[in-house]
Design a protein around this motif. Structure first.
Motif, PDB file in Angstrom:
ATOM      1  N   GLU A 241       0.713  -1.280  -0.100  1.00 30.66           N
ATOM      2  CA  GLU A 241      -0.027   0.033  -0.032  1.00 30.66           C
ATOM      3  C   GLU A 241       0.950   1.198   0.198  1.00 30.66           C
ATOM      4  O   GLU A 241       0.541   2.234  -0.624  1.00 30.66           O
ATOM      5  N   ARG A 242       1.847   1.167   0.811  1.00 27.04           N
ATOM      6  CA  ARG A 242       2.787   2.462   0.754  1.00 27.04           C
ATOM      7  C   ARG A 242       3.533   2.547  -0.736  1.00 27.04           C
ATOM      8  O   ARG A 242       3.537   3.871  -1.056  1.00 27.04           O
ATOM      9  N   PHE A 243       3.918   1.552  -1.456  1.00 25.94           N
ATOM     10  CA  PHE A 243       4.635   1.586  -2.569  1.00 25.94           C
ATOM     11  C   PHE A 243       3.431   2.047  -3.754  1.00 25.94           C
ATOM     12  O   PHE A 243       3.712   2.944  -4.445  1.00 25.94           O
ATOM     13  N   ARG A 244       2.276   1.724  -3.510  1.00 21.72           N
ATOM     14  CA  ARG A 244       1.257   1.863  -4.394  1.00 21.72           C
ATOM     15  C   ARG A 244       0.782   3.466  -4.265  1.00 21.72           C
ATOM     16  O   ARG A 244       0.752   4.285  -5.296  1.00 21.72           O
ATOM     17  N   GLU A 245       0.792   4.124  -2.852  1.00 27.07           N
ATOM     18  CA  GLU A 245       0.604   5.448  -2.929  1.00 27.07           C
ATOM     19  C   GLU A 245       1.714   6.246  -3.528  1.00 27.07           C
ATOM     20  O   GLU A 245       1.454   7.408  -4.073  1.00 27.07           O
ATOM     21  N   GLU A 246       2.901   5.713  -3.571  1.00 30.77           N
ATOM     22  CA  GLU A 246       4.263   6.344  -4.161  1.00 30.77           C
ATOM     23  C   GLU A 246       4.111   6.350  -5.767  1.00 30.77           C
ATOM     24  O   GLU A 246       5.007   6.767  -6.264  1.00 30.77           O
ATOM     25  N   GLY A 247       3.100   5.464  -6.231  1.00 29.55           N
ATOM     26  CA  GLY A 247       3.166   5.214  -7.641  1.00 29.55           C
ATOM     27  C   GLY A 247       4.245   4.232  -8.063  1.00 29.55           C
ATOM     28  O   GLY A 247       4.566   4.305  -9.385  1.00 29.55           O
ATOM     29  N   VAL A 248       4.683   3.186  -7.344  1.00 24.52           N
ATOM     30  CA  VAL A 248       5.706   2.506  -7.743  1.00 24.52           C
ATOM     31  C   VAL A 248       4.998   1.172  -8.771  1.00 24.52           C
ATOM     32  O   VAL A 248       3.759   0.839  -8.540  1.00 24.52           O
ATOM     33  N   GLU A 249       5.656   0.827  -9.893  1.00 26.05           N
ATOM     34  CA  GLU A 249       5.088   0.021 -10.560  1.00 26.05           C
ATOM     35  C   GLU A 249       5.177  -1.455 -10.392  1.00 26.05           C
ATOM     36  O   GLU A 249       4.354  -2.318 -10.674  1.00 26.05           O
ATOM     37  N   TRP A 250       6.128  -1.950  -9.964  1.00 20.82           N
ATOM     38  CA  TRP A 250       6.373  -3.383  -9.626  1.00 20.82           C
ATOM     39  C   TRP A 250       7.236  -3.552  -8.422  1.00 20.82           C
ATOM     40  O   TRP A 250       7.740  -2.921  -7.865  1.00 20.82           O
ATOM     41  N   LEU A 251       6.378  -4.910  -7.900  1.00 23.14           N
ATOM     42  CA  LEU A 251       6.939  -5.615  -6.641  1.00 23.14           C
ATOM     43  C   LEU A 251       7.422  -6.973  -7.098  1.00 23.14           C
ATOM     44  O   LEU A 251       6.744  -7.496  -7.579  1.00 23.14           O
ATOM     45  N   HIS A 252       9.018  -7.097  -7.079  1.00 22.50           N
ATOM     46  CA  HIS A 252       9.596  -8.086  -7.398  1.00 22.50           C
ATOM     47  C   HIS A 252       9.804  -9.445  -6.023  1.00 22.50           C
ATOM     48  O   HIS A 252       9.721  -8.548  -4.998  1.00 22.50           O
ATOM     49  N   PHE A 253       9.484 -10.507  -6.270  1.00 17.88           N
ATOM     50  CA  PHE A 253       9.685 -11.382  -5.285  1.00 17.88           C
ATOM     51  C   PHE A 253      11.081 -12.181  -5.520  1.00 17.88           C
ATOM     52  O   PHE A 253      11.252 -13.149  -4.680  1.00 17.88           O
ATOM     53  N   GLY A 254      12.181 -11.872  -6.286  1.00 23.11           N
ATOM     54  CA  GLY A 254      13.216 -12.320  -6.327  1.00 23.11           C
ATOM     55  C   GLY A 254      13.184 -13.773  -7.094  1.00 23.11           C
ATOM     56  O   GLY A 254      12.320 -14.416  -7.380  1.00 23.11           O
ATOM     57  N   PHE A 255      14.575 -14.394  -6.906  1.00 18.59           N
ATOM     58  CA  PHE A 255      14.775 -15.571  -7.550  1.00 18.59           C
ATOM     59  C   PHE A 255      14.394 -16.729  -6.544  1.00 18.59           C
ATOM     60  O   PHE A 255      14.865 -16.758  -5.294  1.00 18.59           O
ATOM     61  N   THR A 256      13.869 -17.813  -7.109  1.00 19.05           N
ATOM     62  CA  THR A 256      13.805 -18.879  -6.294  1.00 19.05           C
ATOM     63  C   THR A 256      14.264 -20.392  -7.459  1.00 19.05           C
ATOM     64  O   THR A 256      13.559 -20.252  -8.378  1.00 19.05           O
TER      65      THR A 256
END
Length: 332
Positions: A241-256
């Motif tokens: 929610e914090r990132f969305r308020e800031e206009g962030v486009e992507w959340l990555h979950f990294g390599f598995t």
């Protein structure tokens, strides 16, 4: 040349600038304990760790297009002159093709996962269980804050000790292919900490991601084993929610590792035996890495992108080289 990486080295500039390979884990190059290879007058860097007779490279070269091939070739010459065998891990498709063209055996080793945030919502039936876990954590008194790491070192250490202690006597904290908290690069990361009754119970560290899928990567995360269910999910939902308020486009979950495997992702010349091993470790490799548990957590967030990642062996696929990747990660 080789040197220890810090936040003032060319590494940060390189991962910010040279994003053609789209490596969401590129910021891990700034972890303390890594080494960097550079060549005068070539715009780029290569990050690696020496372990045993191997030089384990993180990602491909972070380099300008006109410097990429020369830098890679010079690096391979450099490590071979030292009696080391190069092995590349977390290569993107772009990197994998360049390694294969040099005679390396290249196989898919796993995948990374990402959620596009502008359209993301926890509404709907598919997120019902996730919403319930998040609600339960907050009902149990969870409070989440974004805090500077230097303000809560003792709290983080307490969480780390409890988390590691729950893994058994032989457990070791992973390095290299996972992030860290602290060091010179910390000012570029973001840290969200959860408390219950003012006692720290969990945290998630997020690292910056550059390129066309710019945003943040859900990186190092730990919790006390006796804490409320849903701690990590609640902290991540708060951060989202914090990132969305800031206009962030992507959340990555990294390599598995061992996940997202598909024969269509393999390159010509790959090792069928190593391909079989990756599938075997997906089914039976919990003792080496909890891939199924990690993927189950990532799938809770319904990722929009699955990005294959590769390993490259100098010559044929090598179990010794593969083992040294995990040795570089402090797995054993």
């Amino acid at each position: 040349m080789s040197a220890i990486v810090d936040a003032d080295s060319p590494i940060l500039r390189a991962v910010r600038t040279h994003t053609q390979a789209e490596n969401a884990s590129s910021f891990l190059a700034l972890n303390t304990g890594n080494s960097v290879f550079t060549v005068p007058d070539l715009d780029g860097v290569i990050v690696y760790r020496r372990t045993g007779r191997y030089a384990v490279q993180l990602g491909g070269p972070f380099a300008a297009p006109d410097a990429y091939d020369t830098l890679l070739d010079r690096f391979h010459e450099h490590v071979r002159e030292q009696g080391l065998r190069p092995v590349g891990v977390q290569l993107q498709r772009h990197d994998a093709e360049r390694y294969a063209a040099r005679g390396f055996t290249v196989n898919q080793m796993g995948a990374s996962w990402a959620v596009r945030l502008p359209e993301f919502s926890l509404r709907g039936s598919r997120f019902m269980q996730l919403r319930n876990k998040i609600s339960r954590a907050f009902r149990n008194g969870l409070q989440v804050e974004e805090v500077p790491a230097e303000n809560c070192r003792e709290a983080l250490a307490a969480i780390d000790d409890a988390w590691l202690g729950s893994k058994g006597e032989q457990a070791r904290p992973l390095e290299f292919l996972v992030g860290q908290v602290g060091g010179d690069a910390q000012r570029h990361r973001r840290l969200f900490v959860g408390t219950i009754d003012d006692a720290p119970v969990a945290y998630i560290s997020y690292s910056p991601v550059f390129g066309t899928r710019a945003g943040w990567m859900h990186d190092l995360s730990r919790r006390v084993p006796s804490g409320s269910p849903g701690l990590m999910e609640a902290i991540n939902s708060f951060a989202i929610e914090r990132f969305r308020e800031e206009g962030v486009e992507w959340l990555h979950f990294g390599f598995t590792p061992f996940t997202g495997l598909d024969v269509s992702n393999e390159l010509p010349g790959h090792s069928p035996a190593f391909q079989w091993l990756m599938h075997f470790l997906w089914e039976h490799g919990e003792g080496l890495y909890p891939a199924q548990t990690q993927l189950a957590y990532k799938h809770k967030w319904a990722p929009d992108a699955t990005l294959p990642e590769y390993v490259a062996f100098d010559g044929g696929a090598s179990l010794a080289a593969f083992a040294h990747i995990f040795r570089a990660c402090n797995a054993f």
